[in-house]
Scaffold this motif. Structure first.
Motif, PDB file in Angstrom:
ATOM      1  N   ALA A  57     -10.788 -11.452   2.724  1.00  0.00           N
ATOM      2  CA  ALA A  57      -9.448 -11.925   2.371  1.00  0.00           C
ATOM      3  C   ALA A  57      -8.646 -10.877   1.610  1.00  0.00           C
ATOM      4  CB  ALA A  57      -9.535 -13.203   1.543  1.00  0.00           C
ATOM      5  N   GLU A  58      -9.309  -9.765   1.216  1.00  0.00           N
ATOM      6  CA  GLU A  58      -8.625  -8.686   0.510  1.00  0.00           C
ATOM      7  C   GLU A  58      -8.630  -7.394   1.331  1.00  0.00           C
ATOM      8  OE1 GLU A  58     -10.447  -8.323  -3.324  1.00  0.00           O
ATOM      9  OE2 GLU A  58     -10.161 -10.444  -3.806  1.00  0.00           O
ATOM     10  N   ALA A  59      -8.939  -7.506   2.617  1.00  0.00           N
ATOM     11  CA  ALA A  59      -9.059  -6.323   3.478  1.00  0.00           C
ATOM     12  C   ALA A  59      -7.822  -6.130   4.345  1.00  0.00           C
ATOM     13  CB  ALA A  59     -10.288  -6.444   4.372  1.00  0.00           C
TER      14      ALA A  59
ATOM     15  N   GLY B  75       0.082   8.349   6.672  1.00  0.00           N
ATOM     16  CA  GLY B  75      -0.624   8.283   5.404  1.00  0.00           C
ATOM     17  C   GLY B  75       0.216   7.631   4.327  1.00  0.00           C
ATOM     18  N   VAL B  76       1.472   8.029   4.230  1.00  0.00           N
ATOM     19  CA  VAL B  76       2.393   7.430   3.264  1.00  0.00           C
ATOM     20  C   VAL B  76       2.565   5.940   3.566  1.00  0.00           C
ATOM     21  CG1 VAL B  76       4.764   7.416   2.422  1.00  0.00           C
ATOM     22  CG2 VAL B  76       3.605   9.595   2.836  1.00  0.00           C
ATOM     23  N   ALA B  77       2.785   5.612   4.839  1.00  0.00           N
ATOM     24  CA  ALA B  77       2.977   4.213   5.232  1.00  0.00           C
ATOM     25  C   ALA B  77       1.760   3.370   4.886  1.00  0.00           C
ATOM     26  CB  ALA B  77       3.268   4.134   6.728  1.00  0.00           C
ATOM     27  N   LEU B  78       0.572   3.898   5.173  1.00  0.00           N
ATOM     28  CA  LEU B  78      -0.658   3.155   4.919  1.00  0.00           C
ATOM     29  C   LEU B  78      -0.872   2.947   3.420  1.00  0.00           C
ATOM     30  CD1 LEU B  78      -3.282   1.888   5.961  1.00  0.00           C
ATOM     31  CD2 LEU B  78      -4.312   4.160   5.906  1.00  0.00           C
ATOM     32  N   THR B  79      -0.725   4.010   2.642  1.00  0.00           N
ATOM     33  CA  THR B  79      -0.942   3.904   1.199  1.00  0.00           C
ATOM     34  C   THR B  79       0.029   2.909   0.561  1.00  0.00           C
ATOM     35  OG1 THR B  79      -1.728   6.186   1.105  1.00  0.00           O
ATOM     36  CG2 THR B  79      -1.004   5.198  -0.961  1.00  0.00           C
ATOM     37  N   GLU B  80       1.294   2.982   0.958  1.00  0.00           N
ATOM     38  CA  GLU B  80       2.279   2.066   0.388  1.00  0.00           C
ATOM     39  C   GLU B  80       1.963   0.617   0.741  1.00  0.00           C
ATOM     40  OE1 GLU B  80       6.089   3.427   1.686  1.00  0.00           O
ATOM     41  OE2 GLU B  80       6.197   5.026   0.172  1.00  0.00           O
ATOM     42  N   TYR B  81       1.469   0.377   1.949  1.00  0.00           N
ATOM     43  CA  TYR B  81       1.171  -1.006   2.346  1.00  0.00           C
ATOM     44  C   TYR B  81      -0.093  -1.515   1.657  1.00  0.00           C
ATOM     45  CZ  TYR B  81       1.314  -5.216   5.140  1.00  0.00           C
ATOM     46  OH  TYR B  81       1.403  -6.530   5.534  1.00  0.00           O
ATOM     47  N   VAL B  82      -1.086  -0.639   1.482  1.00  0.00           N
ATOM     48  CA  VAL B  82      -2.282  -1.021   0.723  1.00  0.00           C
ATOM     49  C   VAL B  82      -1.879  -1.487  -0.674  1.00  0.00           C
ATOM     50  CG1 VAL B  82      -4.331  -0.083  -0.441  1.00  0.00           C
ATOM     51  CG2 VAL B  82      -3.953   0.388   1.982  1.00  0.00           C
ATOM     52  N   ARG B  83      -0.999  -0.728  -1.314  1.00  0.00           N
ATOM     53  CA  ARG B  83      -0.552  -1.085  -2.667  1.00  0.00           C
ATOM     54  C   ARG B  83       0.290  -2.353  -2.664  1.00  0.00           C
ATOM     55  NH1 ARG B  83       0.956   5.180  -4.068  1.00  0.00           N
ATOM     56  NH2 ARG B  83      -1.132   5.843  -4.720  1.00  0.00           N
ATOM     57  N   GLU B  84       1.129  -2.504  -1.642  1.00  0.00           N
ATOM     58  CA  GLU B  84       2.001  -3.679  -1.579  1.00  0.00           C
ATOM     59  C   GLU B  84       1.209  -4.976  -1.543  1.00  0.00           C
ATOM     60  OE1 GLU B  84       4.961  -5.826   1.652  1.00  0.00           O
ATOM     61  OE2 GLU B  84       4.931  -3.637   1.590  1.00  0.00           O
ATOM     62  N   ILE B  85       0.137  -5.014  -0.741  1.00  0.00           N
ATOM     63  CA  ILE B  85      -0.610  -6.261  -0.584  1.00  0.00           C
ATOM     64  C   ILE B  85      -1.822  -6.335  -1.505  1.00  0.00           C
ATOM     65  CG2 ILE B  85       0.136  -6.438   1.826  1.00  0.00           C
ATOM     66  CD1 ILE B  85      -2.739  -5.676   2.652  1.00  0.00           C
ATOM     67  N   GLY B  86      -2.100  -5.254  -2.232  1.00  0.00           N
ATOM     68  CA  GLY B  86      -3.243  -5.251  -3.139  1.00  0.00           C
ATOM     69  C   GLY B  86      -4.584  -5.268  -2.424  1.00  0.00           C
ATOM     70  N   ALA B  87      -4.670  -4.603  -1.280  1.00  0.00           N
ATOM     71  CA  ALA B  87      -5.924  -4.571  -0.520  1.00  0.00           C
ATOM     72  C   ALA B  87      -7.019  -3.880  -1.326  1.00  0.00           C
ATOM     73  CB  ALA B  87      -5.715  -3.849   0.807  1.00  0.00           C
ATOM     74  N   THR B  88      -8.240  -4.421  -1.245  1.00  0.00           N
ATOM     75  CA  THR B  88      -9.378  -3.809  -1.933  1.00  0.00           C
ATOM     76  C   THR B  88     -10.321  -3.105  -0.954  1.00  0.00           C
ATOM     77  OG1 THR B  88     -10.665  -5.867  -1.837  1.00  0.00           O
ATOM     78  CG2 THR B  88      -9.288  -5.507  -3.788  1.00  0.00           C
TER      79      THR B  88
END
Length: 272
Positions: free
Chosen positions: A21-23, A190-203
Protein backbone atom coordinates in the motif's frame (compact mmCIF):
# COMPACT_ATOMS: atom_id res chain seq x y z
CA UNK A 1 7.83 -14.43 -10.37
CA UNK A 2 11.54 -14.39 -11.12
CA UNK A 3 13.89 -13.39 -8.32
CA UNK A 4 15.99 -10.23 -8.86
CA UNK A 5 19.66 -10.96 -9.51
CA UNK A 6 21.01 -8.30 -7.14
CA UNK A 7 20.80 -7.86 -3.34
CA UNK A 8 19.41 -4.33 -3.79
CA UNK A 9 16.73 -5.64 -6.13
CA UNK A 10 15.74 -8.38 -3.71
CA UNK A 11 15.50 -5.83 -0.92
CA UNK A 12 13.33 -3.67 -3.15
CA UNK A 13 10.98 -6.53 -4.00
CA UNK A 14 10.76 -7.57 -0.35
CA UNK A 15 9.78 -4.00 0.60
CA UNK A 16 7.06 -3.93 -2.07
CA UNK A 17 5.67 -7.27 -0.90
CA UNK A 18 5.82 -6.29 2.77
CA UNK A 19 4.05 -2.92 2.40
CA UNK A 20 2.34 -2.84 -1.02
CA UNK A 21 0.00 0.00 0.00
CA UNK A 22 3.09 2.26 0.16
CA UNK A 23 4.69 1.07 -3.10
CA UNK A 24 4.94 2.94 -6.38
CA UNK A 25 5.01 0.98 -9.63
CA UNK A 26 6.40 3.20 -12.41
CA UNK A 27 6.79 2.11 -16.02
CA UNK A 28 8.02 3.39 -19.35
CA UNK A 29 5.62 2.91 -22.28
CA UNK A 30 7.39 2.19 -25.60
CA UNK A 31 9.50 -0.95 -25.33
CA UNK A 32 8.22 -1.72 -21.84
CA UNK A 33 4.41 -1.80 -21.93
CA UNK A 34 4.28 -1.71 -25.74
CA UNK A 35 6.42 -3.41 -28.37
CA UNK A 36 8.71 -1.23 -30.46
CA UNK A 37 7.22 -0.89 -33.96
CA UNK A 38 8.54 0.77 -37.17
CA UNK A 39 5.87 3.48 -37.03
CA UNK A 40 5.59 5.02 -33.53
CA UNK A 41 2.02 6.06 -34.32
CA UNK A 42 1.08 2.38 -34.43
CA UNK A 43 2.41 1.54 -30.96
CA UNK A 44 -0.19 0.04 -28.64
CA UNK A 45 -0.07 -1.55 -25.21
CA UNK A 46 0.94 -5.20 -25.26
CA UNK A 47 -2.03 -7.61 -25.01
CA UNK A 48 -2.74 -8.13 -21.34
CA UNK A 49 -0.93 -4.98 -20.20
CA UNK A 50 -4.05 -3.02 -19.25
CA UNK A 51 -5.56 -5.99 -17.43
CA UNK A 52 -2.31 -6.55 -15.53
CA UNK A 53 -2.15 -2.90 -14.49
CA UNK A 54 -5.80 -2.92 -13.44
CA UNK A 55 -5.18 -6.01 -11.31
CA UNK A 56 -2.07 -4.49 -9.70
CA UNK A 57 -3.10 -0.85 -9.21
CA UNK A 58 -5.63 -1.35 -6.36
CA UNK A 59 -3.01 -3.26 -4.37
CA UNK A 60 -0.26 -0.58 -4.41
CA UNK A 61 -0.04 3.10 -3.55
CA UNK A 62 0.10 4.19 -7.19
CA UNK A 63 0.89 3.19 -10.74
CA UNK A 64 2.54 5.75 -13.02
CA UNK A 65 3.51 5.62 -16.67
CA UNK A 66 6.52 7.87 -17.32
CA UNK A 67 7.11 8.48 -21.01
CA UNK A 68 8.66 10.84 -23.50
CA UNK A 69 5.40 10.91 -25.43
CA UNK A 70 2.77 13.59 -24.86
CA UNK A 71 0.60 12.45 -21.96
CA UNK A 72 -2.65 12.33 -23.94
CA UNK A 73 -1.01 10.30 -26.72
CA UNK A 74 0.33 7.76 -24.23
CA UNK A 75 -3.10 7.49 -22.61
CA UNK A 76 -4.73 6.88 -25.98
CA UNK A 77 -2.16 4.37 -27.21
CA UNK A 78 -2.13 2.52 -23.89
CA UNK A 79 -5.92 2.37 -23.75
CA UNK A 80 -6.05 3.14 -20.03
CA UNK A 81 -8.71 5.87 -19.84
CA UNK A 82 -11.88 4.82 -18.05
CA UNK A 83 -10.59 1.36 -17.12
CA UNK A 84 -11.96 -0.05 -13.88
CA UNK A 85 -9.17 -0.39 -11.34
CA UNK A 86 -7.09 2.36 -12.90
CA UNK A 87 -9.03 5.27 -11.40
CA UNK A 88 -5.89 6.80 -9.90
CA UNK A 89 -3.40 6.02 -12.65
CA UNK A 90 -1.05 8.89 -13.49
CA UNK A 91 0.70 9.37 -16.85
CA UNK A 92 3.71 11.68 -16.72
CA UNK A 93 4.30 12.68 -20.34
CA UNK A 94 7.16 14.60 -21.92
CA UNK A 95 9.48 13.17 -19.25
CA UNK A 96 7.28 14.62 -16.53
CA UNK A 97 6.57 18.04 -18.05
CA UNK A 98 2.95 16.96 -18.63
CA UNK A 99 0.62 15.08 -16.32
CA UNK A 100 -2.63 13.21 -16.92
CA UNK A 101 -4.64 11.98 -13.94
CA UNK A 102 -7.25 9.29 -14.47
CA UNK A 103 -9.38 10.69 -11.67
CA UNK A 104 -9.99 13.91 -13.65
CA UNK A 105 -9.07 12.90 -17.20
CA UNK A 106 -7.29 16.24 -17.57
CA UNK A 107 -3.79 17.00 -18.85
CA UNK A 108 -1.74 19.69 -17.13
CA UNK A 109 1.17 21.07 -19.16
CA UNK A 110 3.39 24.17 -19.27
CA UNK A 111 3.82 26.38 -22.32
CA UNK A 112 6.28 24.93 -24.90
CA UNK A 113 9.91 26.08 -24.76
CA UNK A 114 10.45 28.77 -27.47
CA UNK A 115 13.39 26.81 -28.86
CA UNK A 116 11.07 24.03 -29.98
CA UNK A 117 9.37 26.27 -32.57
CA UNK A 118 12.73 27.47 -33.87
CA UNK A 119 14.04 23.91 -34.21
CA UNK A 120 10.81 22.84 -35.90
CA UNK A 121 11.36 25.48 -38.59
CA UNK A 122 15.02 24.58 -39.22
CA UNK A 123 14.80 20.82 -38.89
CA UNK A 124 13.93 19.97 -42.54
CA UNK A 125 17.11 21.68 -43.74
CA UNK A 126 19.26 19.69 -41.31
CA UNK A 127 17.65 16.35 -42.15
CA UNK A 128 18.19 16.88 -45.90
CA UNK A 129 17.93 13.68 -47.88
CA UNK A 130 18.04 11.32 -44.93
CA UNK A 131 15.10 8.91 -44.76
CA UNK A 132 13.71 9.91 -41.39
CA UNK A 133 10.35 10.42 -39.76
CA UNK A 134 9.82 13.36 -37.42
CA UNK A 135 7.41 12.95 -34.52
CA UNK A 136 6.15 16.33 -33.35
CA UNK A 137 5.37 16.05 -29.64
CA UNK A 138 4.53 19.71 -29.14
CA UNK A 139 7.05 20.17 -26.34
CA UNK A 140 9.73 18.22 -28.20
CA UNK A 141 10.64 16.81 -31.63
CA UNK A 142 11.79 13.25 -32.18
CA UNK A 143 13.67 12.22 -35.33
CA UNK A 144 13.32 8.49 -36.04
CA UNK A 145 15.79 6.76 -38.37
CA UNK A 146 14.18 3.32 -38.27
CA UNK A 147 12.85 3.73 -41.83
CA UNK A 148 16.24 4.59 -43.36
CA UNK A 149 18.04 2.08 -45.61
CA UNK A 150 20.77 1.94 -42.94
CA UNK A 151 19.04 3.09 -39.72
CA UNK A 152 22.16 3.04 -37.53
CA UNK A 153 24.27 4.95 -40.08
CA UNK A 154 21.60 7.64 -40.38
CA UNK A 155 21.36 7.85 -36.59
CA UNK A 156 25.13 8.24 -36.23
CA UNK A 157 25.36 10.82 -39.04
CA UNK A 158 22.57 13.00 -37.66
CA UNK A 159 23.56 12.96 -34.01
CA UNK A 160 26.15 15.74 -34.40
CA UNK A 161 24.13 18.15 -36.61
CA UNK A 162 21.00 17.70 -34.48
CA UNK A 163 23.04 18.32 -31.34
CA UNK A 164 24.32 21.59 -32.82
CA UNK A 165 20.81 22.61 -33.87
CA UNK A 166 19.42 21.89 -30.43
CA UNK A 167 22.21 23.77 -28.65
CA UNK A 168 21.64 26.90 -30.77
CA UNK A 169 18.10 27.10 -29.44
CA UNK A 170 18.62 26.07 -25.83
CA UNK A 171 17.54 22.45 -26.24
CA UNK A 172 19.29 19.13 -25.72
CA UNK A 173 19.32 15.88 -27.70
CA UNK A 174 18.18 12.69 -25.96
CA UNK A 175 19.30 9.59 -27.92
CA UNK A 176 17.24 6.42 -27.91
CA UNK A 177 16.79 3.28 -29.97
CA UNK A 178 17.14 4.74 -33.49
CA UNK A 179 15.58 8.01 -32.36
CA UNK A 180 17.04 11.40 -31.48
CA UNK A 181 14.77 13.64 -29.44
CA UNK A 182 15.31 17.39 -29.27
CA UNK A 183 13.78 18.70 -26.05
CA UNK A 184 14.20 21.33 -23.33
CA UNK A 185 16.76 20.64 -20.59
CA UNK A 186 15.56 19.75 -17.12
CA UNK A 187 12.94 17.31 -18.38
CA UNK A 188 13.92 13.76 -17.49
CA UNK A 189 12.37 10.64 -16.05
CA UNK A 190 14.56 10.74 -12.96
CA UNK A 191 13.23 14.13 -11.87
CA UNK A 192 9.65 13.05 -12.63
CA UNK A 193 10.03 9.80 -10.70
CA UNK A 194 11.67 11.38 -7.65
CA UNK A 195 9.07 14.13 -7.43
CA UNK A 196 6.21 11.62 -7.63
CA UNK A 197 7.78 9.35 -5.00
CA UNK A 198 7.91 12.35 -2.66
CA UNK A 199 4.41 13.51 -3.58
CA UNK A 200 2.74 10.23 -2.60
CA UNK A 201 5.17 9.31 0.19
CA UNK A 202 6.12 5.96 -1.37
CA UNK A 203 8.34 3.76 0.80
CA UNK A 204 9.35 1.46 -2.08
CA UNK A 205 9.43 1.71 -5.86
CA UNK A 206 9.55 -0.54 -8.91
CA UNK A 207 10.72 1.02 -12.16
CA UNK A 208 10.79 -0.72 -15.55
CA UNK A 209 12.27 0.71 -18.75
CA UNK A 210 14.08 -0.27 -21.92
CA UNK A 211 16.00 2.68 -23.40
CA UNK A 212 18.64 5.33 -22.76
CA UNK A 213 15.98 7.78 -21.59
CA UNK A 214 15.31 5.44 -18.67
CA UNK A 215 18.85 5.78 -17.32
CA UNK A 216 17.82 8.94 -15.45
CA UNK A 217 15.02 7.02 -13.70
CA UNK A 218 17.49 4.24 -12.85
CA UNK A 219 19.83 6.82 -11.34
CA UNK A 220 16.96 8.27 -9.32
CA UNK A 221 16.06 4.87 -7.86
CA UNK A 222 19.72 4.14 -7.11
CA UNK A 223 19.93 7.46 -5.25
CA UNK A 224 16.69 6.85 -3.35
CA UNK A 225 18.01 3.46 -2.20
CA UNK A 226 21.07 4.95 -0.46
CA UNK A 227 19.63 8.10 1.14
CA UNK A 228 21.05 8.69 4.62
CA UNK A 229 17.56 9.09 6.00
CA UNK A 230 14.31 7.59 4.76
CA UNK A 231 15.91 5.38 2.11
CA UNK A 232 13.41 4.03 -0.43
CA UNK A 233 14.16 0.43 -1.50
CA UNK A 234 13.70 -0.09 -5.22
CA UNK A 235 13.55 -2.74 -7.92
CA UNK A 236 14.94 -1.88 -11.37
CA UNK A 237 13.65 -3.93 -14.31
CA UNK A 238 15.09 -3.87 -17.83
CA UNK A 239 12.77 -4.74 -20.71
CA UNK A 240 14.82 -6.34 -23.50
CA UNK A 241 18.57 -6.33 -24.02
CA UNK A 242 18.97 -3.73 -26.79
CA UNK A 243 20.54 -1.14 -24.45
CA UNK A 244 23.50 -2.72 -22.63
CA UNK A 245 23.95 0.31 -20.33
CA UNK A 246 20.47 -0.27 -18.93
CA UNK A 247 20.69 -4.06 -18.74
CA UNK A 248 23.98 -3.83 -16.82
CA UNK A 249 22.36 -1.73 -14.07
CA UNK A 250 19.09 -3.67 -13.81
CA UNK A 251 18.19 -5.85 -10.86
CA UNK A 252 16.07 -8.02 -13.12
CA UNK A 253 16.32 -8.43 -16.90
CA UNK A 254 13.18 -9.47 -18.78
CA UNK A 255 12.95 -10.28 -22.47
CA UNK A 256 10.51 -7.52 -23.45
CA UNK A 257 6.97 -6.19 -22.95
CA UNK A 258 5.42 -9.65 -22.95
CA UNK A 259 7.54 -10.76 -20.02
CA UNK A 260 7.11 -7.39 -18.26
CA UNK A 261 3.33 -7.77 -18.45
CA UNK A 262 3.57 -11.34 -17.12
CA UNK A 263 5.74 -10.12 -14.24
CA UNK A 264 3.25 -7.38 -13.32
CA UNK A 265 0.44 -9.91 -13.39
CA UNK A 266 2.49 -12.24 -11.21
CA UNK A 267 3.10 -9.42 -8.75
CA UNK A 268 -0.62 -8.65 -8.62
CA UNK A 269 -1.36 -12.32 -7.95
CA UNK A 270 1.31 -12.44 -5.25
CA UNK A 271 -0.31 -9.46 -3.51
CA UNK A 272 -3.85 -10.86 -3.79
Amino acid sequence: MRTPQTPAGRTGLDAILARPAEALVALDFDGTLADIVPDPEQARAHPGAVAALAALAPKVAAVAVITGRPADVAVRFAGVAGVEGLDHLVVLGHYGAERWDAVTGAVHAPEPHPGVAAVRAELPGVLGEYETWTEDKGHALAVHTRRAADPQAAFDALRGPLGELAARHGLIVEPGRLVLELRPPGMDKGVALTEYVREIGATSVLYAGDDLGDLAAYAAVEKLRVQDEDAVPGLLICSGAEVPELAARADLALSGPGEVVAYLRGLADRLA
